[in-house]
Design a protein around this motif. Structure first.
Motif, PDB file in Angstrom:
ATOM      1  N   SER A 180      57.100 -49.128  20.310  1.00 22.00           N
ATOM      2  CA  SER A 180      55.916 -49.870  20.726  1.00 22.00           C
ATOM      3  C   SER A 180      54.768 -49.660  19.746  1.00 22.00           C
ATOM      4  CB  SER A 180      55.471 -49.419  22.125  1.00 22.00           C
ATOM      5  OG  SER A 180      56.458 -49.757  23.079  1.00 22.00           O
ATOM      6  N   GLY A 181      54.055 -50.737  19.462  1.00 22.37           N
ATOM      7  CA  GLY A 181      52.895 -50.686  18.584  1.00 22.37           C
ATOM      8  C   GLY A 181      51.809 -51.607  19.093  1.00 22.37           C
ATOM      9  N   VAL A 182      51.152 -52.288  18.173  1.00 21.10           N
ATOM     10  CA  VAL A 182      50.069 -53.211  18.496  1.00 21.10           C
ATOM     11  C   VAL A 182      50.469 -54.606  18.028  1.00 21.10           C
ATOM     12  CG1 VAL A 182      47.668 -53.817  18.012  1.00 21.10           C
ATOM     13  CG2 VAL A 182      48.308 -51.428  18.342  1.00 21.10           C
ATOM     14  N   ALA A 183      50.275 -55.595  18.881  1.00 21.26           N
ATOM     15  CA  ALA A 183      50.583 -56.974  18.501  1.00 21.26           C
ATOM     16  C   ALA A 183      49.638 -57.418  17.387  1.00 21.26           C
ATOM     17  CB  ALA A 183      50.450 -57.895  19.714  1.00 21.26           C
ATOM     18  N   GLY A 184      50.215 -57.834  16.255  1.00 20.05           N
ATOM     19  CA  GLY A 184      49.400 -58.301  15.135  1.00 20.05           C
ATOM     20  C   GLY A 184      49.321 -59.813  15.076  1.00 20.05           C
ATOM     21  N   ALA A 185      50.451 -60.476  15.290  1.00 20.03           N
ATOM     22  CA  ALA A 185      50.512 -61.935  15.320  1.00 20.03           C
ATOM     23  C   ALA A 185      51.596 -62.323  16.310  1.00 20.03           C
ATOM     24  CB  ALA A 185      50.827 -62.509  13.936  1.00 20.03           C
ATOM     25  N   GLN A 186      51.300 -63.281  17.176  1.00 22.49           N
ATOM     26  CA  GLN A 186      52.206 -63.637  18.259  1.00 22.49           C
ATOM     27  C   GLN A 186      53.470 -64.327  17.756  1.00 22.49           C
ATOM     28  OE1 GLN A 186      50.096 -65.898  21.214  1.00 22.49           O
ATOM     29  NE2 GLN A 186      49.162 -64.068  22.093  1.00 22.49           N
ATOM     30  N   GLY A 187      54.500 -64.225  18.579  1.00 20.56           N
ATOM     31  CA  GLY A 187      55.771 -64.860  18.269  1.00 20.56           C
ATOM     32  C   GLY A 187      56.906 -63.863  18.330  1.00 20.56           C
ATOM     33  N   ARG A 358      51.130 -48.616   9.767  1.00 25.58           N
ATOM     34  CA  ARG A 358      49.679 -48.514   9.842  1.00 25.58           C
ATOM     35  C   ARG A 358      49.079 -49.900   9.992  1.00 25.58           C
ATOM     36  NH1 ARG A 358      48.446 -44.328   4.823  1.00 25.58           N
ATOM     37  NH2 ARG A 358      50.068 -42.802   5.343  1.00 25.58           N
ATOM     38  N   GLY A 359      47.768 -49.919  10.215  1.00 24.93           N
ATOM     39  CA  GLY A 359      47.079 -51.197  10.325  1.00 24.93           C
ATOM     40  C   GLY A 359      46.795 -51.577  11.760  1.00 24.93           C
ATOM     41  N   SER A 360      46.061 -52.653  11.921  1.00 24.68           N
ATOM     42  CA  SER A 360      45.628 -53.072  13.249  1.00 24.68           C
ATOM     43  C   SER A 360      45.689 -54.584  13.357  1.00 24.68           C
ATOM     44  CB  SER A 360      44.188 -52.605  13.494  1.00 24.68           C
ATOM     45  OG  SER A 360      43.299 -53.340  12.667  1.00 24.68           O
ATOM     46  N   GLY A 361      45.382 -55.071  14.550  1.00 21.08           N
ATOM     47  CA  GLY A 361      45.377 -56.505  14.782  1.00 21.08           C
ATOM     48  C   GLY A 361      44.279 -57.228  14.038  1.00 21.08           C
ATOM     49  N   ASN A 362      43.320 -56.483  13.478  1.00 22.40           N
ATOM     50  CA  ASN A 362      42.222 -57.099  12.733  1.00 22.40           C
ATOM     51  C   ASN A 362      42.349 -56.902  11.235  1.00 22.40           C
ATOM     52  OD1 ASN A 362      40.710 -58.319  14.740  1.00 22.40           O
ATOM     53  ND2 ASN A 362      39.676 -56.424  15.276  1.00 22.40           N
ATOM     54  N   SER A 363      43.427 -56.263  10.784  1.00 19.74           N
ATOM     55  CA  SER A 363      43.587 -56.020   9.363  1.00 19.74           C
ATOM     56  C   SER A 363      43.823 -57.340   8.631  1.00 19.74           C
ATOM     57  CB  SER A 363      44.762 -55.078   9.116  1.00 19.74           C
ATOM     58  OG  SER A 363      45.979 -55.724   9.417  1.00 19.74           O
ATOM     59  N   HIS A 364      43.623 -57.277   7.311  1.00 19.36           N
ATOM     60  CA  HIS A 364      43.783 -58.492   6.504  1.00 19.36           C
ATOM     61  C   HIS A 364      45.198 -59.051   6.633  1.00 19.36           C
ATOM     62  CE1 HIS A 364      43.770 -60.470   2.253  1.00 19.36           C
ATOM     63  NE2 HIS A 364      43.576 -61.341   3.198  1.00 19.36           N
ATOM     64  N   VAL A 365      46.188 -58.160   6.644  1.00 18.32           N
ATOM     65  CA  VAL A 365      47.576 -58.612   6.757  1.00 18.32           C
ATOM     66  C   VAL A 365      47.811 -59.303   8.098  1.00 18.32           C
ATOM     67  CG1 VAL A 365      49.950 -57.808   6.994  1.00 18.32           C
ATOM     68  CG2 VAL A 365      48.541 -56.965   5.131  1.00 18.32           C
ATOM     69  N   THR A 376      54.219 -60.500  14.105  1.00 18.30           N
ATOM     70  CA  THR A 376      53.881 -59.230  13.460  1.00 18.30           C
ATOM     71  C   THR A 376      53.610 -58.142  14.485  1.00 18.30           C
ATOM     72  OG1 THR A 376      52.875 -60.417  11.601  1.00 18.30           O
ATOM     73  CG2 THR A 376      52.282 -58.103  11.855  1.00 18.30           C
ATOM     74  N   VAL A 377      54.106 -56.934  14.201  1.00 18.46           N
ATOM     75  CA  VAL A 377      53.803 -55.754  15.005  1.00 18.46           C
ATOM     76  C   VAL A 377      53.269 -54.682  14.065  1.00 18.46           C
ATOM     77  CG1 VAL A 377      54.722 -53.920  16.476  1.00 18.46           C
ATOM     78  CG2 VAL A 377      55.544 -56.266  16.750  1.00 18.46           C
ATOM     79  N   MET A 378      52.164 -54.036  14.467  1.00 22.66           N
ATOM     80  CA  MET A 378      51.522 -53.036  13.620  1.00 22.66           C
ATOM     81  C   MET A 378      51.246 -51.778  14.442  1.00 22.66           C
ATOM     82  SD  MET A 378      48.967 -55.560  11.509  1.00 22.66           S
ATOM     83  CE  MET A 378      49.193 -54.678   9.968  1.00 22.66           C
ATOM     84  N   GLY A 379      50.837 -50.722  13.741  1.00 24.14           N
ATOM     85  CA  GLY A 379      50.421 -49.506  14.420  1.00 24.14           C
ATOM     86  C   GLY A 379      51.511 -48.851  15.241  1.00 24.14           C
TER      87      GLY A 379
END
Length: 769
Positions: A180-187, A358-365, A376-379
């Motif tokens: 489990s991480g943080v949702a970066g981009a849906q899908g 690493r990274g978050s839902g607000n990162s540039h990537v 995308t899944v991050m963190g």
């Protein structure tokens, strides 16, 4: 205690095999506590029992054979109660149960401590003595509790590594391994993992096999030779400035590069079939652990030299790498920290999903991924990145999860989700040019959040009526310096022209927190409560004024610009910012530009601003709520931290009450109020916001058709009735269930995303059939 604990943890950090880690724990704890028995039991999800996995003192033949249900025995009691149990005579306890195959009937004293990681009981660690009258003292109990807490993460990591490799705790084939991480981009994406790693970073080097051992050895020897030359040259250059004892450091490096030292061990690993970078990583980590466990302080410090030497060798190995990664047709790009450049390396049409530790839902990537429509899944926490290379993966960008080694059933479940999403998008395309209004004629504009020009293309194709939030930090993040006024003007003009004559709301530079500029670093212990947003730009008016001038000039002939100030916490910040904006506007007019003064508004993101909305709204032209930040500040939960992600909930009663108050207070002073954040793009959330009286909703372009369809399927009575009902509830989970039930009754239940997590996936799949 601390020295012993450190040495145990350091030894375990280099062990990827779960069984080896458990055997080491049992042996080291038994020695450290001077006990006759130390055993480790791990909980097996499949059988629902605690399995004896390692022991020092009991019969080794019992390992893997003894299984204890949570309802039986002292081990089961420790796991169920989730607290230590310390007994001087275990035989007298009513829950005591002996297992003859272990030979534990000899031991009377018992101390068991649960191994807990992120609220999950991984197992139980037990020490025992033959002496019935001996009770383990408080210091010993505290030591075992400390050991358990420290080792929980190590065990979880080793367990995950073994599971990804296909082996579960019970020894069966592992499937559906979830992280489990943080949702970066849906899908949702299904594909093959390709691990990429930054230069000279040993920790992120994936484990790969090599096809040509001789060629790999030659490649490594060339790297050793190059590093040896580098060290000799540096030593010669610095010799006049150093004392003899300081020059000896370079001799140490050269000795370590001798054929019979580190290089020889690396070559042995290569001969076993592991590629050179992976062999180097394994040997360097082994050396580092060896030095770090030494009692002598000077020798412990040599671990730093080993790491440095390893990085130098890896750097030369990477320079000699001519092969580019092979990207499968459905590539899931995985890295410790993804960069935009990594995304650009994947051939067009082959990038299916992204996974970044690493990274978050607000990162540039993450912003780029949303613009590209790539799930995308991050963190992620405790994920062995190197093990994911070449593995089949599922990326769930809705729930922020990935699954390794998916079963046929799990793949079928997510394939059905993908098919439903594709069908849903096709069915929503016809709504693009239709108004967003309820069945009883209540009209509400739907805006989009953008950052890149690619966002604009997607937004226009989805029928957006304007931009509710343009993140101006994006042009700053993709540069290696502050962009000039002319460069910023070009960026802003693209957005303004694309949507003219519709309104475009541009947020002034919002850096800090989790949004950093490489050329303007902000290092703070608590960045989310620190120097960010308007606080930075007011402290640097030279940056703020250039940006405002660029915005205003870009709007010439269009007059559709609105300027929004982020992170406002008091009215003095508004007044100071307005003074600078008026100054920039007059300067631009003096240069000959003919344009009206743009509207100026604020973002409500801080709880303090909620209670001053009337005073704030009276000083500006419009108000917009940043629901993501407002939620995390109200709940004191970092929304990008997967460790507390379950506590972040947009349906929390406090969040809904705050949003109601903001809308009411803005309307009381006659100012329009909109909202931009994840809640606006949630079907249930959009209905509640509509009922609260928000004048516009702004969201990611991918959510817009769905929200328009939802709003066109309800009337205001239904929305207001739902809001009135949820405001009486005190649990975010109950509120969510209530909202989802209302959507189903209204015939729009297809827009609800099923909650999916770990072991519950199969049950959810079954419930859908």
């Amino acid at each position: 205690m601390l020295s012993t604990l450190r040495s145990i943890v350091q030894e375990l950090n280099g062990i990827n095999n779960l069984q080896d880690a458990l055997d080491t724990i049992a042996a080291r704890v038994q020695t450290a506590m001077h006990t006759e028995v130390c055993s480790v039991y791990l909980y097996d999800d499949k059988s629902g029992c605690y399995v004896l996995k390692a022991t020092e003192g009991l019969y080794k033949s019992a390992v893997g054979q003894v299984r204890i249900a949570p309802s039986e025995g002292l081990v089961g009691l420790v796991g169920t109660r989730e607290e230590p149990i310390n007994l001087e005579d275990a035989q007298k306890h009513p829950r005591n149960r002996y297992f003859p195959e272990t030979g534990e009937e000899r031991f009377g004293s018992f101390l068991g401590v649960p191994i807990i990681h992120h609220r999950r009981v991984l197992g139980v660690i037990v020490v025992q003595e033959t002496q019935n009258s001996r009770r383990f003292d408080e210091g010993e109990e505290a030591f075992l509790v400390t050991i358990s807490a420290q080792l929980a993460g190590v065990i979880a990591h080793s367990e995950a590594t073994g599971a990804i490799g296909g082996i579960s705790i019970s020894g069966d084939q592992a499937r559906d391994v979830a992280f489990s991480g943080v949702a970066g981009a849906q899908g949702v994406a299904i594909g093959t993992g390709v691990v990429v790693f930054p230069p000279a970073d040993l920790d992120s080097v994936p484990d790969k096999r090599c096809e040509d051992v001789d060629a790999e050895i030659e490649r490594f020897r060339a790297a050793v030779s190059a590093v040896r030359d580098d060290v000799e040259q540096v030593g010669e250059r610095l010799a006049p400035q150093l004392r003899p004892e300081e020059q000896a450091l370079f001799e140490v490096y050269l000795r370590m590069l001798h054929d019979h030292a580190l290089p020889g061990e690396v070559e042995n690993r290569i001969r076993e079939g592991l590629w050179a970078p992976g062999s180097l990583k394994a040997v360097v980590n082994q050396y580092v652990r060896h030095f770090e466990m030494m009692g002598d302080h000077y020798l412990r410090e040599r671990a730093v030299d080993i790491r440095d030497l390893g990085r130098r060798l890896l750097s030369h190995l990477q320079e000699g790498e001519s092969e580019t990664p092979e990207y499968p047709e459905r590539t899931i790009l995985v890295s410790d920290e993804l960069t935009p450049a990594m995304l650009g390396e994947v051939p067009q049409g082959q990038l299916a999903g992204l996974v970044s530790v690493r990274g978050s839902g607000n990162s540039h990537v993450a912003i780029l991924a949303r613009a590209m429509g790539v799930p995308t899944v991050m963190g992620l926490v405790d994920i062995p990145v190197a093990q994911l290379d070449g593995r089949e993966l599922i990326v769930d960008g809705y729930e922020g999860q990935i699954f390794a080694s998916p079963s046929t059933e799990l793949k079928a479940f997510f394939e059905s989700i993908i098919e439903e999403e594709q069908e849903l998008v096709k069915g929503l395309e016809e709504l693009r040019d239709k108004p967003c209004e309820t069945l009883d004629g209540h009209r509400i504009p739907l805006f989009v959040n953008t950052g890149l020009i690619t966002d604009v293309v997607r937004s226009l194709s989805h029928g957006a009526e304007g931009i509710g939030l343009y993140r101006t930090e994006v042009p700053f993040m993709i540069n290696e310096r502050f962009p000039s006024e002319q460069e910023q003007k070009a960026y802003y003009r693209e957005q303004l022209e694309a949507f003219a004559p519709a309104e475009v709301t541009m947020r002034t530079l919002d850096i800090g927190g989790d949004k950093a500029l490489t050329y303007f670093p902000i290092v703070e212990e608590n960045p989310f409560l620190g120097w960010r947003g308007i606080r930075v730009t007011l402290d640097h008016p030279e940056v703020f004024l250039v940006q405002i001038r660029a915005m205003i000039k870009a709007s010439e002939g269009l007059d559709n610009l609105r300027i929004m100030l982020p992170m406002i916490s008091n009215v003095s910040e508004i007044e100071e910012a307005q003074h600078l904006i008026y100054r920039a506007w007059h300067e631009v007019r003096d240069e000959g530009y003919q344009l009206a003064m743009p509207q100026v508004g604020v973002m409500i993101e801080i709880p303090a601003a909620v209670y001053q909305v009337r005073e704030i709204a009276a000083r500006v032209d419009f108000v917009s709520v940043g629901s993501n930040d407002l939620t995390q500040y109200l709940l004191a939960v970092d929304r990008n931290n997967p460790r507390v992600a379950s506590l972040y909930h947009s349906y929390h009663p406090a969040v809904l009450q705050a949003l109601c108050q903001v809308a009411q207070d803005c309307h009381d002073v006659g100012k329009p109020v909109s909202i931009c954040g994840e809640l606006a793009g949630d079907p249930g959330g959009a209905i509640l916001l509509l009922a609260m009286g928000y004048d516009a909703l702004s969201m990611n372009a991918s959510n817009l058709p769905r929200i328009k369809s939802v709003i066109r399927g309800i009337d205001m009575d239904m929305a207001r009735g739902l809001l009135a009902e949820v405001l009486t509830l005190d649990s975010p989970h109950v509120i969510r269930s209530c909202v989802e039930l209302a959507l189903r009754k209204a015939g729009i239940g297809r827009f609800i995303r099923p909650e999916r997590s770990g072991s519950g996936v199969r049950e959810l799949a079954a419930s859908r059939e």
